[in-house]
Design an enzyme around this catalytic site. Structure first.
Site, mmCIF file in Angstrom:
data_model
loop_
_atom_site.group_PDB
_atom_site.id
_atom_site.type_symbol
_atom_site.label_atom_id
_atom_site.label_comp_id
_atom_site.label_asym_id
_atom_site.label_seq_id
_atom_site.Cartn_x
_atom_site.Cartn_y
_atom_site.Cartn_z
ATOM 1 N N ARG A 162 0.842 -1.203 0.000
ATOM 2 C CA ARG A 162 0.000 0.000 0.000
ATOM 3 C C ARG A 162 0.875 1.250 0.000
ATOM 4 N NH1 ARG A 162 -2.565 -3.663 3.342
ATOM 5 N NH2 ARG A 162 -4.746 -4.158 2.834
ATOM 6 N N ASP A 170 8.786 -6.682 -6.992
ATOM 7 C CA ASP A 170 7.729 -7.295 -6.191
ATOM 8 C C ASP A 170 7.374 -8.623 -6.841
ATOM 9 O OD1 ASP A 170 5.048 -8.069 -5.198
ATOM 10 O OD2 ASP A 170 5.101 -6.131 -4.177
ATOM 11 N N ARG A 225 10.459 -1.939 7.954
ATOM 12 C CA ARG A 225 10.848 -2.549 9.227
ATOM 13 C C ARG A 225 12.343 -2.823 9.191
ATOM 14 N NH1 ARG A 225 6.732 -0.919 10.733
ATOM 15 N NH2 ARG A 225 5.014 -1.985 11.826
ATOM 16 N N ASP A 259 14.089 5.469 9.112
ATOM 17 C CA ASP A 259 13.039 5.783 10.085
ATOM 18 C C ASP A 259 12.778 4.579 10.981
ATOM 19 O OD1 ASP A 259 11.041 7.679 11.074
ATOM 20 O OD2 ASP A 259 9.563 6.238 10.312
ATOM 21 N N GLU A 268 15.154 -1.391 17.656
ATOM 22 C CA GLU A 268 14.510 -0.073 17.614
ATOM 23 C C GLU A 268 14.100 0.328 19.027
ATOM 24 O OE1 GLU A 268 11.816 1.767 14.194
ATOM 25 O OE2 GLU A 268 10.679 0.402 15.492
ATOM 26 N N HIS A 315 11.007 6.779 13.954
ATOM 27 C CA HIS A 315 9.761 6.101 13.552
ATOM 28 C C HIS A 315 8.599 7.101 13.450
ATOM 29 C CE1 HIS A 315 8.019 1.785 13.513
ATOM 30 N NE2 HIS A 315 7.245 2.581 12.804
#
Length: 337
Positions: A167, A187, A248, A271, A276, A295
Site C-alpha cells: 500500500r 515485487d 521494518r 526511520d 529499535e 519512527h
C-alpha cells in the site's frame, strides 16, 4: 440517544490516542451510528468492571495499545462480529480464534500509507540533492559548495528503486509520477504489465539494487523478507547510493548495513532500525551519511484523524449492511504487513 437497534461498540486502545483519532465531529458520527460510551476504553478483557458492556458488544474499535485479540476476547464478548482497527497492521493484533469465529476485521492501514509515502518522497528529493551531506558540511565550513562538489547531485533522471508494491509502495509510485525520475520496481506478486501501469519497470531484486541511485524499502515484514537486504545484496548498491527504510528494520542485516555506512560507501535514511531504537553507542547516530528519524513516517498528530475517519465510515457500513472497503482477510496476512 442511539437507537437500540444500533450495534454496541467499545473502544479498545490506549486512550491517549482517542482525541486525535476521533475529534468532536468524528466522535459525534460514532455516537450516531452505535451505542458507544466515549469514556469507556477497555485495556483488559478480563476486567470485571467491563464485563457487562463487553457481553453486549458487537464492534470493537481498536488502536495502538489494544491487547491481543484471541479466545479471551470471544469469551468476554460472545456477540462480537467486527473489529475496526484505527491503525495499521492487524497481523499481531488479531488471533486465530477471531478468524475462525468469522469476526470481520477492518484496518485503517491505507490511511497510514499516505504519510509514509509522503515522508519517503520528501527524503528521495532531499537525497537526490545530497541535502544531508551539504547540511553537515555547511555546519562546519559555513561555505557554499563549489561547482565540482555539486556536479553529481540533482533529481533529473535519478533512478529510484522501490522494493514492494505494498500500500505504501503504490502510494509512493503515484507520488513519484510528476517527477523526472526513472522508477524501478521489485515485487514477486506483480507482473511486468502491472508494473508498467504503476509507472515502473519491473526488475529482479538484484538488478534493481545494481541499477538504482536510491533504494526505498516497502516490503512487508514476513519470514520471506527477513534480512532480504543481506551483506551480498547491500554490496550491489552503487557507491554513494542511498537506502531509505520506512518499512521494518528486520528487512536489512543490521551488521552489514552498519559496516557499509561506517565505511562511508553508502548513505541511508532510516526511520526504522533493528533494534529499535538503536543502542546509545551505535555509530549511526553520529555518521554524516546517515539521517535517522524516530519512527515518525507513519501517522502522527493531526494525521491520526484520517485513520479515525476511515473507522467511522467502516462503522457506518456495518450499520447499513454495506461491504467494508478496508476489510482484511485472513488469507492475505501471509504476504501483507
Amino acid at each position: 440517544m442511539p437507537s437500540p437497534l444500533l450495534p454496541r461498540a467499545v473502544f479498545a486502545m490506549d486512550p491517549v490516542h482517542l482525541p486525535l483519532l476521533f475529534p468532536p465531529a468524528l466522535m459525534a458520527r460514532l455516537k450516531l451510528t452505535s451505542e458507544l460510551d466515549p469514556a469507556l476504553v477497555v485495556r483488559d478483557f478480563t476486567d470485571p468492571a467491563a464485563a457487562e458492556v463487553l457481553a453486549r458488544t458487537e464492534v470493537l474499535i481498536t488502536g495502538w495499545g489494544c491487547p491481543h485479540l484471541d479466545a479471551d476476547v470471544l469469551a468476554a464478548a460472545p456477540r462480537l462480529r467486527a473489529v475496526l482497527h484505527a491503525a495499521g497492521s492487524v497481523r499481531s493484533l488479531v488471533g486465530d480464534a477471531l478468524w475462525k469465529h468469522g469476526v470481520t476485521v477492518s484496518s485503517a492501514v491505507t490511511g497510514n500509507a499516505l504519510p509514509v509515502a509522503e515522508y519517503t518522497l520528501a527524503m528521495i528529493l532531499l537525497a537526490g540533492k545530497d541535502a544531508f551531506t551539504h547540511r553537515e558540511r555547511f555546519r562546519t565550513t559555513h561555505a557554499y559548495p563549489t561547482h565540482a562538489e555539486t556536479a553529481a547531485i540533482g533529481n533529473v533522471g535519478r533512478r529510484i528503486g522501490v522494493i514492494g508494491a505494498s500500500r505504501v509502495g503504490r502510494r509512493l509510485l503515484e507520488l513519484l509520477r510528476p517527477f523526472d525520475f526513472t522508477v524501478l520496481l521489485h515485487d514477486p506478486y506483480v507482473s511486468v504489465a502491472e508494473a508498467a501501469d504503476l509507472g515502473a519497470e519491473l526488475l529482479s531484486l538484484e538488478d534493481l539494487l545494481r541499477h538504482s541511485d536510491i533504494v526505498s524499502l516497502h516490503a512487508p515484514d514476513i519470514p520471506e523478507t527477513y534480512r532480504m537486504l543481506d551483506r551480498e545484496r547491500l554490496a550491489l548498491i552503487r557507491d554513494g547510493g542511498v537506502l531509505i527504510n520506512t518499512s521494518r528494520g528486520a528487512l536489512v542485516d543490521p551488521e552489514a548495513l552498519s559496516d557499509e555506512l561506517v565505511s562511508g560507501r553508502l548513505h541511508a535514511v532510516l526511520d526504522v532500525t533493528e533494534p529499535e531504537p538503536l543502542p546509545a553507542g551505535s555509530p549511526l547516530y553520529h555518521l554524516p551519511n546517515v539521517f535517522l528519524t524516530p519512527h515518525i513516517a507513519g501517522s502522527l498528530g493531526n494525521e491520526l484523524e484520517r485513520l479515525g475517519r476511515i473507522v467511522v465510515e467502516e462503522l457506518e457500513r456495518v450499520v447499513t449492511g454495506g461491504a467494508l472497503v478496508h476489510e482484511v482477510r485472513h488469507a492475505d496476512l501471509a504476504r501483507v504487513a
